[in-house]
Design a protein around this motif. Structure first.
Motif, mmCIF file in Angstrom:
data_model
loop_
_atom_site.group_PDB
_atom_site.id
_atom_site.type_symbol
_atom_site.label_atom_id
_atom_site.label_comp_id
_atom_site.label_asym_id
_atom_site.label_seq_id
_atom_site.Cartn_x
_atom_site.Cartn_y
_atom_site.Cartn_z
ATOM 1 N N MET A 76 -15.447 -30.529 5.016
ATOM 2 C CA MET A 76 -15.125 -31.145 6.293
ATOM 3 C C MET A 76 -15.446 -32.644 6.237
ATOM 4 N N THR A 77 -14.631 -33.420 6.906
ATOM 5 C CA THR A 77 -14.828 -34.865 7.005
ATOM 6 C C THR A 77 -15.683 -35.174 8.225
ATOM 7 N N ASP A 78 -16.590 -36.115 8.076
ATOM 8 C CA ASP A 78 -17.361 -36.590 9.214
ATOM 9 C C ASP A 78 -16.451 -37.488 10.055
ATOM 10 N N PRO A 79 -16.376 -37.286 11.395
ATOM 11 C CA PRO A 79 -15.451 -38.093 12.192
ATOM 12 C C PRO A 79 -15.792 -39.587 12.183
ATOM 13 N N PHE A 80 -17.055 -39.929 12.046
ATOM 14 C CA PHE A 80 -17.428 -41.351 12.000
ATOM 15 C C PHE A 80 -16.953 -42.004 10.702
ATOM 16 N N VAL A 115 -10.352 -52.992 26.647
ATOM 17 C CA VAL A 115 -11.585 -53.719 26.348
ATOM 18 C C VAL A 115 -11.646 -53.877 24.831
ATOM 19 N N LEU A 116 -12.643 -54.608 24.355
ATOM 20 C CA LEU A 116 -12.799 -54.806 22.917
ATOM 21 C C LEU A 116 -14.028 -54.067 22.415
ATOM 22 N N LEU A 117 -13.855 -53.319 21.354
ATOM 23 C CA LEU A 117 -14.967 -52.662 20.682
ATOM 24 C C LEU A 117 -15.822 -53.738 20.031
ATOM 25 N N LYS A 118 -17.125 -53.731 20.330
ATOM 26 C CA LYS A 118 -18.013 -54.764 19.790
ATOM 27 C C LYS A 118 -19.105 -54.199 18.896
ATOM 28 N N GLY A 119 -19.132 -52.905 18.715
ATOM 29 C CA GLY A 119 -20.087 -52.278 17.815
ATOM 30 C C GLY A 119 -19.782 -50.801 17.718
ATOM 31 N N GLY A 129 -22.571 -44.259 18.423
ATOM 32 C CA GLY A 129 -21.526 -44.435 19.420
ATOM 33 C C GLY A 129 -20.745 -45.722 19.298
ATOM 34 N N PHE A 130 -19.985 -46.024 20.360
ATOM 35 C CA PHE A 130 -19.030 -47.124 20.409
ATOM 36 C C PHE A 130 -19.405 -48.038 21.575
ATOM 37 N N VAL A 131 -19.567 -49.343 21.298
ATOM 38 C CA VAL A 131 -20.128 -50.284 22.277
ATOM 39 C C VAL A 131 -19.083 -51.285 22.749
ATOM 40 N N PHE A 132 -19.082 -51.527 24.074
ATOM 41 C CA PHE A 132 -18.272 -52.586 24.675
ATOM 42 C C PHE A 132 -19.124 -53.229 25.768
ATOM 43 N N ARG A 159 -22.571 -47.904 25.735
ATOM 44 C CA ARG A 159 -22.336 -47.172 24.485
ATOM 45 C C ARG A 159 -21.764 -45.805 24.845
ATOM 46 N N LEU A 160 -20.606 -45.493 24.270
ATOM 47 C CA LEU A 160 -20.016 -44.170 24.442
ATOM 48 C C LEU A 160 -20.482 -43.308 23.279
ATOM 49 N N GLU A 161 -21.214 -42.237 23.600
ATOM 50 C CA GLU A 161 -21.657 -41.275 22.592
ATOM 51 C C GLU A 161 -20.629 -40.142 22.564
#
Length: 191
Positions: A1-5, A42-46, A51-54, A155-157
């Motif tokens: 299995m592939t890690d989604p990240f 929006v722009l992804l900044k991290g 997670g994913f930060v904006f 941060r979206l987890e």
């Protein structure tokens, strides 16, 4: 299995090489306490395994939605690659230290704009905003521009990823990853 990240990082790296403008642009969809949805770019900044930060004005409509309903979906669409990634999850605020560090990397005019803007609030005319921007230039002339107290990040987890790859004759490939009991389960969806 592939890690989604790991898969996200591979696709995102390719997008940065092929998308001429804003490969980090993403749609974020939120909903208020009544379930009324709203979507915007929006722009992804991290990003990383946490997670994913904006970033945004905490007085904006999106921040109000998040305060009422801290769940969202984000969508990356890279036309040049004929790919998209949908990610769903829970939102939390970044720490002040993280927000301060990112704010310090923004251009001075972007920093001043964060002070001048009452994001999402009614504006009588463009000149009002431009006047406020000029006032902020004067206020902070000769010094650093600190992060406004009403400006921070989220941060979206993720708890769900869907990787969509365009295929001929609309026979698309859809891979889904769902977090179950702390582990990622992988599957496929019909196109």
């Amino acid at each position: 299995m592939t890690d989604p990240f790991t898969l996200f990082e591979r696709w995102f790296t390719q997008a940065r090489e092929t998308e001429l403008n804003d490969s980090n642009a993403m749609t974020i969809a939120t909903a208020d306490a009544n379930g009324q949805p709203a979507a915007r770019m929006v722009l992804l900044k991290g990003h990383g395994p946490d997670g994913f930060v904006f970033y945004t004005n905490q007085q904006s409509r999106k921040a109000s939605d998040i305060a009422q309903n801290p769940r969202a979906a984000i969508l990356f669409h890279w036309k040049s690659l004929r790919r998209q990634i949908r990610i769903e999850g829970s939102l939390s605020s970044v720490t002040d230290d993280v927000a301060d560090a990112y704010f310090a990397t923004r251009s001075r005019d972007s920093q001043l704009g964060a002070w001048a803007s009452d994001q999402s609030q009614p504006l009588d005319r463009r000149e009002t905003f431009e006047g406020r921007f000029e006032a902020m230039k004067e206020k902070f002339a000769g010094g650093d521009v600190p992060r406004p107290p009403h400006w921070s990040g989220y941060r979206l987890e993720p708890h769900r990823f869907e990787f969509w790859q365009d295929r001929e004759h609309r026979l698309h490939e859809r891979r889904v990853f769902v977090r179950e009991n702390g582990q990622w389960a992988e599957g496929l969806l019909y196109p």
